[in-house]
Structures are given as structure tokens and as C-alpha cells.
Write a protein that holds these residues in place. Structure first.
Motif, short mmCIF file in Angstrom:
data_model
loop_
_atom_site.label_atom_id
_atom_site.label_comp_id
_atom_site.label_asym_id
_atom_site.label_seq_id
_atom_site.Cartn_x
_atom_site.Cartn_y
_atom_site.Cartn_z
N GLN A 157 60.83 -79.46 -37.86
CA GLN A 157 60.98 -78.16 -37.22
C GLN A 157 62.22 -77.45 -37.74
O GLN A 157 63.31 -78.02 -37.74
CB GLN A 157 61.07 -78.31 -35.70
N PRO A 158 62.10 -76.20 -38.20
CA PRO A 158 63.29 -75.49 -38.68
C PRO A 158 64.11 -74.94 -37.51
O PRO A 158 63.55 -74.63 -36.45
CB PRO A 158 62.69 -74.35 -39.51
N PRO A 159 65.41 -74.80 -37.68
CA PRO A 159 66.21 -74.13 -36.65
C PRO A 159 65.72 -72.69 -36.49
O PRO A 159 65.52 -71.98 -37.48
CB PRO A 159 67.64 -74.17 -37.22
N SER A 160 65.52 -72.25 -35.26
CA SER A 160 64.98 -70.91 -35.08
C SER A 160 65.11 -70.43 -33.65
O SER A 160 65.21 -71.23 -32.71
CB SER A 160 63.49 -70.87 -35.48
N TRP A 161 65.13 -69.11 -33.51
CA TRP A 161 64.99 -68.46 -32.21
C TRP A 161 63.51 -68.17 -31.99
O TRP A 161 62.85 -67.61 -32.86
CB TRP A 161 65.77 -67.15 -32.18
N THR A 162 63.00 -68.54 -30.82
CA THR A 162 61.62 -68.24 -30.45
C THR A 162 61.61 -67.21 -29.34
O THR A 162 62.35 -67.33 -28.36
CB THR A 162 60.89 -69.51 -29.98
N VAL A 163 60.75 -66.19 -29.51
CA VAL A 163 60.60 -65.15 -28.49
C VAL A 163 59.41 -65.51 -27.60
O VAL A 163 58.32 -65.80 -28.08
CB VAL A 163 60.36 -63.77 -29.14
N TYR A 164 59.65 -65.50 -26.28
CA TYR A 164 58.60 -65.73 -25.29
C TYR A 164 58.17 -64.39 -24.71
O TYR A 164 59.01 -63.56 -24.35
CB TYR A 164 59.12 -66.61 -24.15
N PHE A 165 56.84 -64.22 -24.56
CA PHE A 165 56.30 -63.01 -23.98
C PHE A 165 55.65 -63.32 -22.63
O PHE A 165 54.93 -64.32 -22.49
CB PHE A 165 55.28 -62.36 -24.92
N ARG A 166 55.94 -62.50 -21.67
CA ARG A 166 55.42 -62.68 -20.30
C ARG A 166 53.92 -62.42 -20.27
O ARG A 166 53.44 -61.42 -20.80
CB ARG A 166 56.15 -61.71 -19.38
N VAL A 167 53.18 -63.33 -19.65
CA VAL A 167 51.74 -63.16 -19.49
C VAL A 167 51.38 -63.48 -18.04
O VAL A 167 52.08 -64.23 -17.36
CB VAL A 167 50.93 -64.05 -20.45
N ASP A 168 50.27 -62.91 -17.59
CA ASP A 168 49.80 -63.19 -16.23
C ASP A 168 49.05 -64.51 -16.16
O ASP A 168 49.05 -65.17 -15.12
CB ASP A 168 48.91 -62.06 -15.73
N ASP A 169 48.37 -64.87 -17.26
CA ASP A 169 47.60 -66.10 -17.29
C ASP A 169 47.70 -66.70 -18.69
O ASP A 169 47.14 -66.14 -19.65
CB ASP A 169 46.13 -65.81 -16.93
N VAL A 170 48.43 -67.81 -18.82
CA VAL A 170 48.62 -68.43 -20.12
C VAL A 170 47.29 -68.81 -20.76
O VAL A 170 47.09 -68.61 -21.97
CB VAL A 170 49.54 -69.67 -20.00
N ASP A 171 46.37 -69.35 -19.97
CA ASP A 171 45.10 -69.80 -20.54
C ASP A 171 44.29 -68.64 -21.11
O ASP A 171 43.73 -68.75 -22.21
CB ASP A 171 44.29 -70.55 -19.48
N ASP A 172 44.25 -67.52 -20.40
CA ASP A 172 43.51 -66.36 -20.90
C ASP A 172 44.13 -65.84 -22.19
O ASP A 172 43.42 -65.52 -23.16
CB ASP A 172 43.50 -65.24 -19.85
N THR A 173 45.46 -65.71 -22.22
CA THR A 173 46.13 -65.20 -23.42
C THR A 173 46.01 -66.18 -24.57
O THR A 173 45.87 -65.78 -25.73
CB THR A 173 47.59 -64.88 -23.13
N ALA A 174 46.04 -67.48 -24.27
CA ALA A 174 45.87 -68.49 -25.31
C ALA A 174 44.49 -68.38 -25.96
O ALA A 174 44.36 -68.49 -27.18
CB ALA A 174 46.06 -69.88 -24.71
N ARG A 175 43.47 -68.16 -25.14
CA ARG A 175 42.12 -67.98 -25.70
C ARG A 175 42.07 -66.74 -26.60
O ARG A 175 41.44 -66.76 -27.66
CB ARG A 175 41.10 -67.87 -24.58
N ALA A 176 42.75 -65.68 -26.18
CA ALA A 176 42.78 -64.46 -26.99
C ALA A 176 43.49 -64.71 -28.31
O ALA A 176 43.06 -64.21 -29.36
CB ALA A 176 43.46 -63.33 -26.22
N ALA A 177 44.59 -65.48 -28.28
CA ALA A 177 45.33 -65.78 -29.51
C ALA A 177 44.47 -66.59 -30.48
O ALA A 177 44.44 -66.32 -31.69
CB ALA A 177 46.62 -66.51 -29.18
N ARG A 178 43.76 -67.58 -29.96
CA ARG A 178 42.90 -68.39 -30.83
C ARG A 178 41.74 -67.57 -31.37
O ARG A 178 41.39 -67.67 -32.55
CB ARG A 178 42.38 -69.61 -30.05
N ALA A 179 41.15 -66.72 -30.53
CA ALA A 179 40.03 -65.89 -30.96
C ALA A 179 40.45 -64.90 -32.03
O ALA A 179 39.65 -64.53 -32.91
CB ALA A 179 39.43 -65.16 -29.76
#
Length: 264
Positions: free
Chosen positions: A72-94
Motif C-alpha cells: 500500500q502506498p502512503p496516501s490521503w484517502t477522501v471519504y464521501f458521505r452516503v446514505d446507504d453504503v451498500d446501494d452506493t457500492a453497487r452503483a460503483a461496481r456497476a
């Protein structure tokens, strides 16, 4: 300084630094931005450092953890607020995103997942239960902007539109390259810059946080005195004067002194 108690869906809500040397990272950011920190125990996930501004009881600005492994490289990761992780995860994969870690609970403070976009830029999702995220934004010493550097502007616009429902608005702020502001409900949540021929060819697409500083030049050169490397020296753009550095471990971040009309 007023505390932020929540973040709207689709907006950046947290920053996490993965470091090969957490103690060195703590020293660097304490010196650079005047941060303090305290340790939070996260069950099976071990200790997690919380950076704060204005003392250990001050508002939360970011997190710090050790690298998961040597790959894993040293890095800053940005987190984005979501109402439902599972729904957004499906959208990201799709949309063609690559899953780096699947939606998980067990942190006791929320649910998270991490993905890489079509060019490999990683980002994370956060559905809070107890930890809403950053308690201060757009103040000196805190995050004021997040930005995606991309060589495939149209592909990124389609991807993030499908994942978060962001609307791209094009601007011109630096050189002649197009600049995209991402909006949700008419409010900007981040930006995207085109990686033209001026960018190092070995740099891949990536998200980067911007921190507001009172004096960009003084802070940028102070960072180099503390062991950072200058990637983009202090430069004037429409929103203010900015610089990009690699911290002593190699993690990218930017700083900006905002133009007077953009403050407040």
C-alpha cells in the motif's frame, strides 16, 4: 470556530492518511498545521489516530493509520458521505469501479467501503452511525476542497455521475486546461483537473485534499524544511494561491490561501 455536525450525501466528509511511519506523520502535521491528536481504539482494527485542531479537545479534522501492508502506498484517502453504503457500492461496481474493500460494519462508528475509479484513483464511502466525520471545514488548518486529477475527463464525469449523482460544471482556472466543479443540489462538493503534459507522466489519477492556510508560500516552504518535497510550488490561480507537496512519507496533499471573495 463553529463545529460541523453533519455532511450532505455526496460531499467529502472525512480524510484518512495511511502512513508507513505514523509517529513521523504525527510530528509533521502537528508542526505544519498546528494539529493535535488522540488515539481511538477500534475493536479488531486496532488503534486509530484522530487529528484535531486547537488542542486534543478541538474539532476533528482527519484520521491517521498505519499502512495495511507493504504494497500500500502512503496516501490521503477522501471519504464521501452516503446514505446507504451498500446501494452506493453497487452503483460503483456497476459503473466499472474496482472494489478495494467491500462494505463493512464493526467499526462501531459507521460503515465504510473503498473503490478505485476507471483510472485507478481510490476513494471511500462513509455511512455514519456515531462519527459524522470532519467537525471543521473551510477554516485555516482544515480541509477546504478535494480534487480529482484525471487524464480521462469524460470517463470520470460519467463514472462519478453514476455513483454519486454529481453534476459536472466546467470552469477555466489554471492555464488553458478545463476544470470541472462537481455539484450536488447546486452546491460544489469537489473538483477535477485535467492531467495535461505538464504533469509527471508516472503520476496516476488520484484524489487529493486541499487545506486552507493563511500564507501559502510560508507554509509550503516550511513543509520542505520539515522533510516534504515540493511537487507544485506556490502558484496563483483564480481561487487563490496554492501549492502541492509530498509529505515526508510520500503522501500527496495541497494547500491554498483562498482569495478574499471565496472566504467565509
Amino acid at each position: 470556530m463553529p463545529r460541523v455536525t453533519g455532511h450532505e450525501a455526496g460531499a467529502p466528509c472525512w480524510l484518512d492518511l495511511a502512513s508507513p511511519d505514523p509517529e513521523a506523520s504525527k510530528r509533521f502535521y502537528r508542526e505544519l498545521f498546528g494539529w493535535s491528536s488522540y488515539t481511538m481504539a477500534l475493536d479488531a482494527f486496532g488503534d486509530y489516530e484522530i487529528f484535531t485542531l486547537g488542542g486534543t479537545q478541538g474539532p476533528r479534522v482527519a484520521g491517521l493509520s498505519a499502512l495495511a501492508d507493504g504494497a500500500q502506498p502512503p496516501s490521503w484517502t477522501v471519504y464521501f458521505r452516503v446514505d446507504d453504503v451498500d446501494d452506493t457500492a453497487r452503483a460503483a461496481r456497476a459503473a466499472g469501479g474496482r472494489e478495494l474493500f467491500a462494505p463493512m460494519a464493526g467499526l462501531g462508528i459507521g460503515r465504510a467501503a473503498m473503490y478505485a475509479d476507471l483510472e485507478g484513483a481510490d476513494f471511500a464511502l462513509w455511512q455514519p452511525t456515531e462519527l459524522a466525520g470532519m467537525e471543521i471545514v473551510r477554516e485555516p488548518g482544515a480541509m477546504c476542497w478535494v480534487e480529482l486529477a484525471s487524464r480521462d475527463i469524460e470517463g470520470a464525469r460519467r463514472f462519478y455521475g453514476e455513483v454519486f449523482g454529481w453534476r459536472p460544471v466546467e470552469h477555466r482556472i489554471y492555464r488553458a486546461a478545463p476544470y470541472t466543479a462537481w455539484e450536488v443540489g447546486g452546491r460544489p462538493v469537489g473538483g477535477m483537473v485535467f492531467m495535461d503534459e505538464h504533469w509527471p507522466p508516472h503520476w496516476g489519477a488520484h484524489w487529493i485534499p486541499y487545506f486552507w492556510v493563511e500564507d501559502c508560500d510560508a507554509t509550503a516552504w516550511k513543509a520542505t524544511d520539515l522533510g516534504a518535497r515540493m511537487a507544485i510550488p506556490p502558484t496563483d490561480i483564480r481561487p487563490g494561491r496554492f501549492a502541492t507537496i509530498l509529505d515526508p512519507t510520500g503522501a500527496r496533499l495541497a494547500m491554498i490561501t483562498l482569495a478574499p471573495d471565496l472566504r467565509g
